[in-house]
Structure formats: C-alpha cells, structure tokens
Design an enzyme around this catalytic site. Structure first.
Site, PDB file in Angstrom:
ATOM      1  N   HIS A  81       0.797  -1.229  -0.079  1.00 47.92           N
ATOM      2  CA  HIS A  81      -0.082  -0.015   0.171  1.00 47.92           C
ATOM      3  C   HIS A  81       0.877   1.315   0.050  1.00 47.92           C
ATOM      4  O   HIS A  81       1.846   1.317   1.041  1.00 47.92           O
ATOM      5  CB  HIS A  81      -0.944  -0.057   1.252  1.00 47.92           C
ATOM      6  CG  HIS A  81      -2.104  -1.010   0.930  1.00 47.92           C
ATOM      7  ND1 HIS A  81      -3.352  -0.836   1.479  1.00 47.92           N
ATOM      8  CD2 HIS A  81      -2.303  -1.961   0.063  1.00 47.92           C
ATOM      9  CE1 HIS A  81      -4.184  -1.549   1.267  1.00 47.92           C
ATOM     10  NE2 HIS A  81      -3.460  -2.410   0.442  1.00 47.92           N
ATOM     11  N   TYR A 205      -9.658   5.252   7.029  1.00 50.38           N
ATOM     12  CA  TYR A 205      -9.858   5.512   8.471  1.00 50.38           C
ATOM     13  C   TYR A 205     -10.884   6.600   8.504  1.00 50.38           C
ATOM     14  O   TYR A 205     -10.804   7.672   7.861  1.00 50.38           O
ATOM     15  CB  TYR A 205      -8.545   5.982   9.200  1.00 50.38           C
ATOM     16  CG  TYR A 205      -7.532   5.085   9.431  1.00 50.38           C
ATOM     17  CD1 TYR A 205      -7.428   4.204  10.388  1.00 50.38           C
ATOM     18  CD2 TYR A 205      -6.585   4.677   8.328  1.00 50.38           C
ATOM     19  CE1 TYR A 205      -6.504   3.536  10.590  1.00 50.38           C
ATOM     20  CE2 TYR A 205      -5.612   3.720   8.525  1.00 50.38           C
ATOM     21  CZ  TYR A 205      -5.572   2.998   9.636  1.00 50.38           C
ATOM     22  OH  TYR A 205      -4.671   2.096  10.049  1.00 50.38           O
ATOM     23  N   PRO A 297      -5.364   0.029  18.467  1.00 46.28           N
ATOM     24  CA  PRO A 297      -5.019  -0.323  17.123  1.00 46.28           C
ATOM     25  C   PRO A 297      -4.984   0.723  16.158  1.00 46.28           C
ATOM     26  O   PRO A 297      -4.490   0.351  15.009  1.00 46.28           O
ATOM     27  CB  PRO A 297      -6.173  -1.427  16.853  1.00 46.28           C
ATOM     28  CG  PRO A 297      -7.146  -0.877  18.094  1.00 46.28           C
ATOM     29  CD  PRO A 297      -6.683  -0.332  19.090  1.00 46.28           C
ATOM     30  N   LYS A 301       0.083  -0.629  15.247  1.00 45.09           N
ATOM     31  CA  LYS A 301       1.520  -0.634  15.649  1.00 45.09           C
ATOM     32  C   LYS A 301       1.590  -1.737  16.517  1.00 45.09           C
ATOM     33  O   LYS A 301       2.752  -2.103  16.497  1.00 45.09           O
ATOM     34  CB  LYS A 301       1.635   0.855  16.429  1.00 45.09           C
ATOM     35  CG  LYS A 301       1.886   2.241  15.441  1.00 45.09           C
ATOM     36  CD  LYS A 301       3.100   1.996  14.706  1.00 45.09           C
ATOM     37  CE  LYS A 301       3.499   3.003  13.649  1.00 45.09           C
ATOM     38  NZ  LYS A 301       3.336   2.499  12.329  1.00 45.09           N
ATOM     39  N   TYR A 389       3.427   6.444  10.315  1.00 47.38           N
ATOM     40  CA  TYR A 389       2.453   5.158  10.018  1.00 47.38           C
ATOM     41  C   TYR A 389       3.301   4.209   9.648  1.00 47.38           C
ATOM     42  O   TYR A 389       3.136   2.872   9.616  1.00 47.38           O
ATOM     43  CB  TYR A 389       1.446   5.560   8.964  1.00 47.38           C
ATOM     44  CG  TYR A 389       0.399   4.522   8.979  1.00 47.38           C
ATOM     45  CD1 TYR A 389      -0.801   4.569   9.619  1.00 47.38           C
ATOM     46  CD2 TYR A 389       0.531   3.674   7.803  1.00 47.38           C
ATOM     47  CE1 TYR A 389      -1.790   3.515   9.288  1.00 47.38           C
ATOM     48  CE2 TYR A 389      -0.420   2.578   7.550  1.00 47.38           C
ATOM     49  CZ  TYR A 389      -1.459   2.644   8.374  1.00 47.38           C
ATOM     50  OH  TYR A 389      -2.397   1.519   8.224  1.00 47.38           O
TER      51      TYR A 389
END
Ligand code: FAD
Ligand code: DHB
Length: 393
Positions: A81, A205, A297, A301, A389
């Site tokens: 991704h 998200y 979550p 991580k 991220y």
C-alpha cells in the site's frame, strides 16, 4: 528426566513464554543464530491461528520476515500500500506515503505471519501448557507447567516473556520493580471479517459523529471492517445487518454505496488501551511485545512493535550466550522503550483524532476538526503522519 521435585525436566538456553508473533519470531531468530529455545504456549496452535488481529506491516517488519526466511508467501500474497485515506465527516483526504516519505506498508494478516513462522520452526513448541510459572528470575531461571496432567520443568539461561498483555511473565515481576503507565479508552473496536472484495484499494480511516470506522482488507477477496463501539458492548448484540448498517452510516456516501457486504466469517470486540511497563527486564527475564506494552490499534502499531522488540532482543541474547557479553541485554530495555514510546504517542494521537470521545464536548469536537483541516492543508503534517505510519527507523 525427573528433577528432584518429581517433574519431567529439560534444559534449554532460552525459554520463551507465548507463541504469538513475538515468541515465534524470537524463536526463529535464535534458531538462525544456533541458539536453542523452547516455546511454551497456553493455547493450541489452531486457537492461536484462529485469532484475527492486525493486518498492516511496516517495511521494517517486512524486512525482518525476509531475514527470518519467511518472506516468500508474504511477497506473493501481501498487498503493498502506497498510501491511505482519512475521512472526516465525509470529507476525504489521501495520505500518499510514497510521495511524502518514499516508503510503503504491506497488508498481510497477523494470522499469516503466525502461520509462516509456525511452519518454519524446527525447535520444540509446547502447546496447551497449563499453570505456566516462572522461577528464580534473579538466579538460575526455570519455567514450570503442566501438560496432560504431568508437571514439567525447563531450566534455562534466560526467559523471554512474549505472552501478551494477560500473560504470566509481567505478573511474575515484583510490583515494586515495575513502573506502569496506562490509559484506558471508553470504547472498543467491533471487527468483522468477510469474504467480499474490499471497498477501496487503500485503507479508509473514518471519523463520524456516530464514531470511528475503518475499512481494511486481507486480500483482493477478503475484507476487514471495524466500527467504534461503547465499552461493554457485546458481539451477540451485533448481528451482521446491524454491523453493515452502522458501518455504512459512518462512511462517505460514495464509499457506503460501493460497500459489498456478506455473511461475517469472524466477529469480535477488542478493547482499546495504551499501556507501558518499564523496564523490560527483571534479572534474567525480558519482556517483549504485548506482555510489556499495548497500543490502541488505530495506528496499526501493535504487531510491528512486538516484532521490533524481538528484533532487538534476539541479537542481545545471542551476544550474551555466545560472546558472553552483556552489552546488548543491559541496554535492550532502554533502546526498545525509545521506539515503544514513539509508537505509543502516535497511536494515542491517531486515536484522539479519529474517535468520538463521550466527554470531549463541543470544544473537543472543534479541535478534532481543526486538526483534520490542518492535516488536509499541511504537507508537513501529512509527512509526520506518513513517517510514523510506515514506521520510524
Ligand atoms: P500475543 O499475540 O498476544 O501472543 C501472546 C501469546 O502468549 C498468545 O498466544 C497467548 O495465548 C500466550 N499466552 C498468554 N498467557 C500465557 C501463559 N500464561 N502461558 C503461556 N502462554 C501464554 N494490532 C494491530 O496493529 N491491529 C489490530 O487490528 C489489532 N487487533 C487486535 C485485537 C485483539 C483482540 C488484540 C488482543 C490485539 C490486537 N492487536 C492489533 C494487537 C496485536 O495483535 C498485538 O500487538 C500482537 O498480537 C502482539 O503480539 P505478541 O506476540 O506480543 O502477543
Ligand atoms: C487493521 C487493523 C488496524 O489496527 C489498522 O490500523 C489497520 C488495519 C486490520 O486489522 O486490517
């Protein structure tokens, strides 16, 4: 062999408690270095494989899996991704990892990581071990357990506590020897796994006044979705139709329209918590992964931190056992905590940006919106998100 206490006895260099990703990866890295390790796991192998958890690997984790010799299936089946989407009250923002920081993540489920590590392991793993106990952590350590009604004892040089948040290892450290830091969030994630095409090429998200939602995936034909639910909600109260209705309401209209729903193949609720226990060492016991720390979550991580810990712990133990140098084990805790706290901060921040907090009030909601708007317009802010991220070095 029977020891003095009438127990079946054996000896190994490192006794690893827990066969989750941390324990299995540590076992593998030690095996590669010629160190003998025995893993003691409370559950069955099938039970461990049946737990649906994390889905996103940082590139450091990808490299580690390659080094461990378990990269083949991940390379073939994992999905690279290059970015992710955030959505705030229906407004979409694309975070371009490749453009911002030149790095990517790999979508490859924790279940698959665990399966690959189990398959390559040659050393002994004892599944369904009951009453696991730790002894003499300051002297000559040992792990005892019962299996099929028979008491066993493993004498060892070191114990690795890889037994997750509710395990026995952290609980075996005298309370005064640990400092703990904790934040419990008043909500959890209800997750559904479904054999349907993912709604988008990337993860989404989403913040919505009804609560957070996440559209994730495991493969081109398997999707993982989550919605924020109040603490205390029960899976039984969430039939599939209710879940899909709630998810659709929290997504932007185009995404809600494109969502392909089906019968869930797994459904579970995970509570959200931030937690760190310091230090990660007590005598000859070393804690790694969820045994030492928990992140909510939201930043993906947890699994990556667990793998990062054992990537540091393995060479330190090898150094101690082969070169008889304590330099690595003496600094393991401080080095790992540096990385852990940065991931704690990022996961806490991303949770704060995207969830609905019951006591935030109107001021808190405006601050969240301002944070999203800042992110939407600032390359520096996006770069910070992307850098965290994809994983800090
Ligand atoms: P674990 O995977 O917890 O493994 C610990 C092992 O120790 C288990 O197999 C357990 O059975 C065993 N054990 C426990 N007690 C004992 C004992 N007394 N004796 C012997 N063995 C014992 N992270 C994300 O990034 N994204 C997610 O979506 C996500 N979802 C999650 C959902 C849930 C319900 C949970 C609990 C965690 C989730 N995480 C998620 C976090 C991520 O899965 C963990 O960070 C990761 O599993 C940590 O690996 P670990 O090996 O340290 O611990
Ligand atoms: C998944 C879980 C996460 O916590 C996350 O941030 C992204 C993806 C998942 O289970 O797919």
């Amino acid at each position: 062999m029977l020891d003095g206490g009438g127990k079946q006895g054996m000896r190994t260099q490192v006794a690893i408690v827990g066969a989750g990703p941390a324990g299995l990866m540590l076992g593998r890295l030690l095996e590669q270095a010629g160190i003998d390790a025995v893993i003691v796991e409370r559950k069955s192998a099938d039970y461990v494989l049946g737990r649906i958890r994390a889905g996103v690997l940082e590139w450091g984790s990808v490299d580690l899996l390659e080094r461990a010799g378990v990269g083949r299936r991940m390379r073939a089946e994992g999905l690279v991704h290059h970015g992710t989407a955030l959505s705030f009250d229906g407004d979409r923002l694309h975070i371009d990892f490749t453009g911002l920081v030149g790095r990517q993540v790999m979508v490859y489920g924790q279940t698959e990581v665990t399966r690959d590590l189990m398959a390559i392991r040659q050393g002994l793993t004892i599944y369904e071990a009951e009453e696991v106990e730790l002894h003499d952590l300051d002297g000559q350590p040992a792990v005892t357990y019962r299996k099929d009604g028979v008491a066993h004892r493993i004498d060892c040089d070191f114990i690795a506590g890889c037994d997750g948040f509710h395990g026995v290892c952290r609980a075996s450290v005298p309370q005064q020897a640990l400092t703990t830091f904790e934040r419990v969030y008043p909500f959890g994630w209800l997750g559904v796994l479904v054999d349907e095409k993912p709604v988008d090429d990337e993860l989404i998200y989403a913040h919505h006044p009804r609560g957070f939602a996440l559209c994730s995936q495991r493969s081109p034909t398997r999707s993982r979705y989550y919605v924020q639910v109040d603490a205390g909600e029960r899976v039984e109260d969430w039939p599939d139709d209710r879940f899909w209705d709630e998810l659709r309401r929290r997504l932007d209209p185009a995404t809600a329209e494109a969502l392909q729903t089906g019968a869930s193949i797994e459904k579970s609720i995970a509570p959200l918590r931030s937690f760190v226990a310091e230090p990660l060492r007590f005598g000859r016991l070393f804690l790694a992964g969820d045994a030492a720390h928990i992140v909510p979550p939201t930043g993906a991580k947890g699994l990556n931190l667990a793998l990062g810990d054992v990537a540091m712990l393995a060479p330190a133990l090898v150094e101690a056992l082969i070169e008889r140098s304590s330099a690595g084990i003496d600094t393991y805790s401080a080095r790992a905590l540096q990385r852990i706290w940065k991931a704690e901060r990022f996961s806490w921040w991303m949770t704060g940006l995207l969830h609905v907090f019951p006591d935030a009030g109107a001021f808190g909601r405006r601050i969240q919106r301002a944070e999203f708007d800042y992110l939407a317009r600032s390359r520096a802010a996006q770069q910070s998100l992307a850098e965290n991220y994809v994983g800090l070095p």
